[in-house]
Design a protein around this motif. Structure first.
Motif, PDB file in Angstrom:
ATOM      1  N   LEU A  66      44.519  31.494  25.628  1.00  0.00           N
ATOM      2  CA  LEU A  66      45.110  32.764  26.059  1.00  0.00           C
ATOM      3  C   LEU A  66      44.228  33.443  27.108  1.00  0.00           C
ATOM      4  CD1 LEU A  66      47.413  34.903  25.399  1.00  0.00           C
ATOM      5  CD2 LEU A  66      45.680  36.041  23.999  1.00  0.00           C
ATOM      6  N   THR A  67      44.831  33.861  28.221  1.00  0.00           N
ATOM      7  CA  THR A  67      44.100  34.639  29.230  1.00  0.00           C
ATOM      8  C   THR A  67      44.438  36.120  29.044  1.00  0.00           C
ATOM      9  OG1 THR A  67      45.884  34.319  30.846  1.00  0.00           O
ATOM     10  CG2 THR A  67      44.035  32.777  30.896  1.00  0.00           C
ATOM     11  N   ILE A  68      43.395  36.943  29.052  1.00  0.00           N
ATOM     12  CA  ILE A  68      43.546  38.376  28.809  1.00  0.00           C
ATOM     13  C   ILE A  68      43.023  39.155  30.008  1.00  0.00           C
ATOM     14  CG2 ILE A  68      42.800  40.331  27.386  1.00  0.00           C
ATOM     15  CD1 ILE A  68      42.686  38.487  24.996  1.00  0.00           C
ATOM     16  N   GLY A  69      43.792  40.122  30.454  1.00  0.00           N
ATOM     17  CA  GLY A  69      43.353  41.044  31.497  1.00  0.00           C
ATOM     18  C   GLY A  69      43.291  42.443  30.920  1.00  0.00           C
ATOM     19  N   TYR A  70      42.140  43.108  31.054  1.00  0.00           N
ATOM     20  CA  TYR A  70      41.932  44.420  30.434  1.00  0.00           C
ATOM     21  C   TYR A  70      41.604  45.463  31.484  1.00  0.00           C
ATOM     22  CZ  TYR A  70      39.402  48.038  27.761  1.00  0.00           C
ATOM     23  OH  TYR A  70      38.956  49.230  27.236  1.00  0.00           O
ATOM     24  N   GLN A  71      42.367  46.545  31.494  1.00  0.00           N
ATOM     25  CA  GLN A  71      42.119  47.668  32.390  1.00  0.00           C
ATOM     26  C   GLN A  71      41.728  48.873  31.547  1.00  0.00           C
ATOM     27  OE1 GLN A  71      41.960  48.051  35.584  1.00  0.00           O
ATOM     28  NE2 GLN A  71      42.216  50.233  35.965  1.00  0.00           N
ATOM     29  N   ALA A  72      40.432  49.199  31.542  1.00  0.00           N
ATOM     30  CA  ALA A  72      39.961  50.361  30.795  1.00  0.00           C
ATOM     31  C   ALA A  72      40.407  51.638  31.487  1.00  0.00           C
ATOM     32  CB  ALA A  72      38.438  50.327  30.665  1.00  0.00           C
ATOM     33  N   GLN A  73      40.399  52.728  30.725  1.00  0.00           N
ATOM     34  CA  GLN A  73      40.844  54.011  31.260  1.00  0.00           C
ATOM     35  C   GLN A  73      39.950  54.455  32.421  1.00  0.00           C
ATOM     36  OE1 GLN A  73      41.717  58.503  29.493  1.00  0.00           O
ATOM     37  NE2 GLN A  73      41.437  56.770  28.124  1.00  0.00           N
ATOM     38  N   ASN A  74      40.579  54.732  33.566  1.00  0.00           N
ATOM     39  CA  ASN A  74      39.891  55.241  34.764  1.00  0.00           C
ATOM     40  C   ASN A  74      38.785  54.311  35.270  1.00  0.00           C
ATOM     41  OD1 ASN A  74      41.467  57.608  34.729  1.00  0.00           O
ATOM     42  ND2 ASN A  74      40.077  58.565  33.261  1.00  0.00           N
ATOM     43  N   ALA A  75      38.900  53.005  34.964  1.00  0.00           N
ATOM     44  CA  ALA A  75      37.900  52.040  35.446  1.00  0.00           C
ATOM     45  C   ALA A  75      38.316  51.533  36.822  1.00  0.00           C
ATOM     46  CB  ALA A  75      37.780  50.868  34.468  1.00  0.00           C
ATOM     47  N   GLY A  76      37.505  51.824  37.830  1.00  0.00           N
ATOM     48  CA  GLY A  76      37.850  51.444  39.195  1.00  0.00           C
ATOM     49  C   GLY A  76      37.045  50.256  39.690  1.00  0.00           C
ATOM     50  N   LEU A  77      37.540  49.643  40.763  1.00  0.00           N
ATOM     51  CA  LEU A  77      36.829  48.525  41.382  1.00  0.00           C
ATOM     52  C   LEU A  77      35.545  49.021  42.056  1.00  0.00           C
ATOM     53  CD1 LEU A  77      39.614  46.411  43.136  1.00  0.00           C
ATOM     54  CD2 LEU A  77      38.224  45.744  41.174  1.00  0.00           C
ATOM     55  N   ALA A  78      34.466  48.304  41.835  1.00  0.00           N
ATOM     56  CA  ALA A  78      33.205  48.581  42.532  1.00  0.00           C
ATOM     57  C   ALA A  78      32.958  47.402  43.466  1.00  0.00           C
ATOM     58  CB  ALA A  78      32.067  48.745  41.538  1.00  0.00           C
ATOM     59  N   SER A  79      33.332  47.558  44.722  1.00  0.00           N
ATOM     60  CA  SER A  79      33.247  46.442  45.656  1.00  0.00           C
ATOM     61  C   SER A  79      33.039  46.975  47.069  1.00  0.00           C
ATOM     62  CB  SER A  79      34.537  45.604  45.599  1.00  0.00           C
ATOM     63  OG  SER A  79      34.560  44.633  46.618  1.00  0.00           O
ATOM     64  N   SER A  80      32.268  46.235  47.855  1.00  0.00           N
ATOM     65  CA  SER A  80      32.083  46.590  49.262  1.00  0.00           C
ATOM     66  C   SER A  80      33.049  45.820  50.151  1.00  0.00           C
ATOM     67  CB  SER A  80      30.642  46.298  49.691  1.00  0.00           C
ATOM     68  OG  SER A  80      30.339  44.916  49.485  1.00  0.00           O
ATOM     69  N   LYS A  81      33.873  44.955  49.547  1.00  0.00           N
ATOM     70  CA  LYS A  81      34.848  44.197  50.320  1.00  0.00           C
ATOM     71  C   LYS A  81      35.987  45.110  50.764  1.00  0.00           C
ATOM     72  CE  LYS A  81      34.092  39.775  47.936  1.00  0.00           C
ATOM     73  NZ  LYS A  81      34.730  38.724  47.129  1.00  0.00           N
ATOM     74  N   THR A  82      36.750  44.636  51.746  1.00  0.00           N
ATOM     75  CA  THR A  82      37.929  45.385  52.145  1.00  0.00           C
ATOM     76  C   THR A  82      39.007  45.228  51.077  1.00  0.00           C
ATOM     77  OG1 THR A  82      38.947  43.529  53.320  1.00  0.00           O
ATOM     78  CG2 THR A  82      37.430  44.953  54.573  1.00  0.00           C
TER      79      THR A  82
END
Length: 650
Positions: A66-82
């Motif tokens: 099973l593959t699981i994707g989890y989005q926590a509350q107000n958790a944003g991406l931290a990335s320098s990519k476009t």
């Protein structure tokens, strides 16, 4: 097939038990909601299910692979990519396949390989298989998929080359969810995914999740969202978890019915216990009846006594009571404009608000809804037009930014300083009705949660006794119980309301009319949110039909451009038709269920075992009346929507 099972799980914090022996199933393609008030442990349980923490007791089992994707509350991406490159990372495997296909194409045009028949055959075979795999995995459509999801979250092409770390926190949170949707895990776990989304984005997200191929487990305070997305609800309360099949509205009805049934059984047993105890007390010392009394006492001792039913936890209790009545005309805004520094976002703005109306302001993020309220209040200068308050209007304002609170004050003094002549005991009593009890009143405002700050603002607003309430996103930070209390207070308010909200369920409960803000100005709809959506769909369909007829009657050199416009309008019309068709199908299913329920009850009423039981017959009659009423209302709604659906084809 069950994808995931939570089995008898417990979480403790020291000696405190947050929840215990809770169980939950997520079936294949399931749409499961976890609801409950703030602090009940919903997010804690999600973290366990996502594998970020482990249970103190019990276990969580999953289907193999099973593959699981989890989005926590107000958790944003931290990335320098476009933005674009970050989304491309989801399809790294496909892009590697794409690169390999290009390499094979070069080899197939190499004269040396062409001359070697065996090698050329092998390269061609590999190329054909790889191209087929690439096509099967949407290799030719993944970039369009990225654009579609980004567009759904209102990221146009102007955002594609922007570094993510330069965007706002809310935008990074939306991009994290966008990336998760593109990854398409078998199980999506979403903690408050609708926070800070405007209505248009919420509607898009609902449609996307309705068609999602995997399973979904979601925590949300957005009841409209839950009604449209989930078909199983688990209620977390009193340290346990209770399962209710159906959407949120069905859960509310089923929970109320369960509590009524439990109270009835409990009261019946308590009456029986009272009779037995009374008999024992009166007869235990009498020689002639002592044996019978002893038998009754043994009966009492052996009885499996029911626990007192547990209803909802304590909720806030408050009302809005105006000191005086306003005149019939409360507010007129004439040819106004919304914006900052002479930059107009929306114009012309026209509002005509009368006494006892409840007007909801809706529109996309950035159109100026909050700005409009602040302009009316005079906190932002009006760019143009007139703002005219009626006679005797006292205005109270709820600020979604909570900027009117003083962080360094205690809860007690935040209220008492505004009303210094009110005795401290009365202030404490008022705070208690808003769930600030004991040492809570000594907390600093700075230390309060978002929900607590919201309740404190509502406390201050209630004590002003204004007759015109202007509310900016009043349900933000409130759990479902608190939202329902606020709805009841506003519906009982003997005054006038103007409010901004993206909570569509709240708008349906409170609004008597909806005003939509758009760059071209305001449009008024004389009904609740569902009425507004219905009328918008009708207008869009009519506009598309008019445009098509005009184009057919008078083709011009702008035909390609008009064709594109017609295409978009047809898409909107088809979308509205599909939605209406789903509603009709759902109503048909409900009608069938209600007919079955009615038939079952009527059969039970004619059964010999119930025919002579007056209490049972009365209970069945009450059930029959309720089902018949629901059946009539559903049939009327089905008829109305079926006729509307026919209009699309007419």
């Amino acid at each position: 097939m069950i994808l995931l099972q939570v089995q008898q799980v417990t979480r403790r914090f020291g000696a405190t038990v947050l929840f215990e022996n809770v169980s939950l199933d997520v079936p294949e393609h399931g749409r499961v909601a976890l609801v409950g008030r703030n602090g009940a442990g919903k997010s804690t349980l999600l973290k366990m299910i996502a594998g970020e923490t482990t249970p103190d007791v019990g276990q969580i089992t999953t289907k193999r692979g099973l593959t699981i994707g989890y989005q926590a509350q107000n958790a944003g991406l931290a990335s320098s990519k476009t933005v674009w490159n970050e989304m491309l990372d989801v399809f790294a495997t496909l892009r590697a396949m794409e690169q390999r296909i290009h390499e094979l194409e070069q080899q197939m045009s190499d004269p040396n390989i062409i001359a070697d028949q065996e090698q050329f055959t092998q390269v061609t075979k590999t190329y054909d298989q790889l191209q087929q795999d690439f096509s099967d995995q949407n290799g030719y459509g993944y970039q369009a998929e990225i654009r579609g999801v980004l567009h759904g979250f209102e990221f146009g092409e102007e955002y594609y080359d922007k570094p993510i770390n330069e965007l706002s926190g809310g935008q990074r949170t939306q991009l994290a969810l966008a990336k998760l949707l593109l990854e398409r895990p078998d199980l999506l776990i979403l903690d408050e995914p609708t926070n800070h989304l405007d209505v248009e984005t919420l509607t898009w997200l609902e449609g996307y999740l309705q068609g999602y191929s995997g399973a979904i487990l979601v925590v949300s305070h957005d009841r409209y969202f839950l009604d449209h997305v989930v078909n199983d609800v688990y209620d977390m309360a009193h340290g346990g978890l209770v399962h209710y099949p159906g959407n949120y509205s069905h859960y509310i009805e089923a929970k109320a019915e369960r509590l009524r049934r439990e109270w009835k059984e409990y009261d019946k047993q308590q009456a029986e216990i009272g009779k037995l105890e009374d008999f024992v007390n009166k007869n235990i010392v009498r020689a002639s009846t002592t044996k019978r009394a002893q038998a009754r006492r043994k009966q009492l001792e052996k009885m499996d006594k029911m626990d007192k039913p547990e209803g909802d936890e304590k909720v806030a209790r408050f009302t809005f009571r105006p000191h005086r009545q306003s005149g019939n005309v409360v507010l007129d805004v004439v040819n106004g404009a919304v914006g900052y520094d002479q930059q107009i976002l929306c114009a012309p703005v026209n509002l005509d608000i009368k006494k006892h109306q409840a007007v909801a302001i809706v529109g996309p993020n950035g159109i100026g809804k909050s700005t409009l309220l602040k302009t009316i209040l005079g906190r932002i200068p009006a760019i143009q037009g007139q703002i005219i308050f009626g006679t005797g209007v006292d205005t109270g304002y709820y600020d979604q930014d909570q900027a009117t609170l003083h962080d360094k004050k205690s809860v007690l003094h935040e209220l008492w300083d505004d009303h210094p002549t009110t005795p401290e005991g009365d202030i404490r009593s008022i705070l208690g009705s808003f769930l600030f009890t004991g040492s809570d009143v000594d907390k600093s405002v700075h230390s309060l949660s978002g929900g607590e700050r919201a309740r404190l603002l509502l406390t201050k607003l209630a004590l002003r006794h204004d007759n015109f309430l202007m509310l900016d996103e009043p349900t933000n930070h409130l759990d479902i119980d608190s939202r329902e209390v606020l709805e009841n207070a506003l519906n009982e308010f003997d005054g006038t309301i103007l409010f901004v909200s993206h909570d569509r369920y709240f708008i349906n409960q409170v609004a008597t009319q909806v005003v939509e803000l758009a760059p071209a100005g305001t449009t008024r709809y004389l009904g609740d949110y569902d009425y507004y959506v219905e009328k918008k769909a009708e207008q869009d369909a009519y506009a598309a039909k008019e445009a098509a007829e005009a184009e057919a009657a008078n083709p011009t050199s702008d035909a390609p451009k008009q064709t594109q416009v017609d295409y978009q309008q047809q898409k909107e019309q088809q979308k509205a038709k599909r939605k209406l068709s789903r509603q009709v199908d759902a109503l048909e299913t409900k009608l069938g269920d209600l007919e079955t329920q009615k038939s079952t009850i009527e059969t039970a009423m004619s059964s010999p075992e119930n025919f002579n039981d007056a209490e049972k017959l009365a209970d069945l009659q009450a059930q029959l009346t309720a089902v018949t009423t629901d059946l009539d209302a559903t049939e009327e709604e089905w008829t109305e929507k079926s006729l509307s659906l026919e209009d699309f084809d007419g």
